[in-house]
Design a protein around this motif. Structure first.
Motif, PDB file in Angstrom:
ATOM      1  N   LEU A 257      93.876  -4.504   3.272  1.00  0.00           N
ATOM      2  CA  LEU A 257      95.021  -4.933   2.463  1.00  0.00           C
ATOM      3  C   LEU A 257      94.937  -6.407   2.094  1.00  0.00           C
ATOM      4  N   GLY A 261      93.281  -5.958  -1.209  1.00  0.00           N
ATOM      5  CA  GLY A 261      94.609  -5.804  -1.785  1.00  0.00           C
ATOM      6  C   GLY A 261      95.233  -7.136  -2.151  1.00  0.00           C
ATOM      7  N   ALA A 284     101.070  -4.769   5.031  1.00  0.00           N
ATOM      8  CA  ALA A 284     100.039  -5.476   5.793  1.00  0.00           C
ATOM      9  C   ALA A 284     100.594  -5.922   7.147  1.00  0.00           C
TER      10      ALA A 284
END
Length: 469
Positions: A257, A261, A284
């Motif tokens: 993430l 991400g 997260a």
């Protein structure tokens, strides 16, 4: 406490308190300008690599895990004894709100005096923010405590599927917040995002229920051996497997993430950083919290063996007894040291974030620790008064009817006031927060409304002081 597991839960609380205090002190750096002004540059924004340190210092999942474990056992015992949800929640709320209200009263008194004396509004706002920077935890924890009877009922029916479902909903909320942008529905999206304070931290709280009942690979409360309190080879292997999956899976999810991400590595709010992992808690943060729970289960056997030592246990028990005082008051030493060494110009001033500045972090932490020790010692008489008052005003275990509704209203008002302080500090814009101060006083009063004892009158302040003495 009676069992090894109880000791380990107390250790988690004590360890979390120590890291919260050290973390806040470490990232608080003061700078004295030539005109005499004192500012506190944001370390995580000014020295970006320090955001990696938050992976070790963001320890709040331990509070919620230990809180869920303890609350689950407490509610089961109260329920078995015929207690009501309102009675149990009220007793827990009094334990939280009394020291918080006393702290707020003293801080707000100081804010009022400084405001009347003409202290610079900017300085007052900064100090008011510093004294409330830890408050975000309080309304969330109070709400989860109030919801415990309902959450535990879900746990008894569906077990680990409850935190799993809450995590899925938190993911959906996070996606909605990320896609909400700054359009006409930005306000609604922001309100929706606030749900993740309950959902993300609620997952960890719910995992505390599962841990206590042996549903994370264990066999229930009281075994005190193996990961999750399990006996026997296959049980131990299953517990290690569950803990390992949580630790590795949560850690890998966080890495993906952050690496692939949109989420930053910092697990503490950084001004201007969007999205944030804490405001509201992100997926997260949830992944990191799950990883932390897994690590806690993995290291439990070794820590339990360590806690068998009398000296270690005395330290843990002492920290646990002072945990609320340490949590509330640990930023006061920063103000004391600022006045003694920075306002006077006595503190050395290496460049902010330089090697010399980092070298001075050691004496900085030691001096703050000494001042905090003096603060804790000075507050002991107040703690005794609050302990006696809390015992005198705690709601009856079987609280029902109008009194119960009054209590629920008091909790709602208290949550609003604490949320205001968490978001704005004690002197937002340099002004006294009258509405929030009245709200907290009203909410706390409704929760701890004096009860009559043995046919006598309401609790008297003089009687409380005499008992405390």
């Amino acid at each position: 406490m009676g069992s090894d597991r109880d000791r380990y839960v107390d250790f988690l609380r004590a360890w979390a308190i120590v890291l919260v205090v050290l973390g806040h002190w470490l990232i608080t750096g003061l700078v004295r300008h030539p005109d005499g002004r004192i500012t506190a540059p944001e370390l995580l924004a000014t020295v970006p690599w320090t955001q990696w340190l938050t992976l070790g210092f963001q320890i709040m999942p331990l509070f919620f895990l230990a809180g869920g474990h303890a609350a689950g056992g407490s509610w089961v015992r109260a329920r078995a004894g015929g207690g009501t949800a309102a009675g149990w929640v009220g007793q827990r709320a009094v334990r939280l709100l009394l020291p918080v209200a006393a702290y707020c009263c003293l801080v707000l008194l100081a804010v009022g005096v400084c405001s009347a004396a003409g202290v610079d509004p900017g300085t007052l706002a900064l100090v008011g923010w510093a004294m409330a920077m830890q408050f975000w935890f309080l309304p969330v924890y109070l709400l989860l405590s109030a919801l415990t009877p309902a959450l535990h009922a879900l746990h008894r029916r569906w077990g680990p599927r409850v935190p799993l479902a809450m995590g899925v909903v938190a993911l959906a909320v996070g996606a909605a917040v990320a896609g909400g942008g700054d359009g006409p529905y930005a306000g609604a999206v922001e309100a929706l995002g606030a749900l993740n304070y309950l959902l993300v931290w609620g997952v960890v709280y719910q995992l505390g229920f599962c841990w206590r009942d042996g549903l994370l690979g264990g066999s229930g409360v009281g075994d005190g051996s193996g990961v999750g309190g399990v006996r026997g080879g296959s049980g131990v292997r299953g517990a290690w497997r569950v803990a390992g999956v949580m630790a590795v899976g949560g850690g890998a999810g966080f890495a993906l993430l952050v690496g692939l991400g949109p989420f930053p590595v910092s697990l503490i709010l950084v001004t201007g950083q969007d999205p944030s992992n804490t405001d509201p808690p992100s997926v997260a943060m949830l992944a990191w919290a799950v990883a932390q729970v897994g690590v806690c289960l993995l290291v439990a056997p070794g820590v339990r063996r360590m806690l068998e030592g009398a000296a270690v246990w005395r330290w843990v028990r002492g920290l646990g007894a002072a945990s609320m005082t340490l949590y509330l008051w640990h930023m006061l030493p920063v103000l004391v040291v600022a006045a003694a060494f920075y306002l006077t110009g006595l503190a050395p001033q290496p460049a902010y974030g330089s090697p010399g500045w980092w070298g001075l972090r050691v004496p900085w932490l030691l001096v703050l620790g000494g001042v905090l020790g003096c603060v804790v010692a000075a507050l002991r008489p107040l703690e005794r008064v609050l302990a006696v008052l809390g015992a005198r005003v705690r709601p009856e275990a079987g609280l029902r009817g109008v009194a119960a509704w009054r209590l629920w209203g008091g909790i709602g008002v208290s949550v609003w006031a604490l949320t205001y302080f968490a978001g704005h500090g004690f002197a937002y814009g340099g002004r006294f927060p009258l509405a929030a101060a009245v709200g907290l006083a009203l909410g706390t009063g409704l929760v701890m409304f004096p009860r009559r004892r043995d046919g006598g009158g309401a609790v008297g302040v003089q009687g409380v002081l005499e008992e405390a003495a």
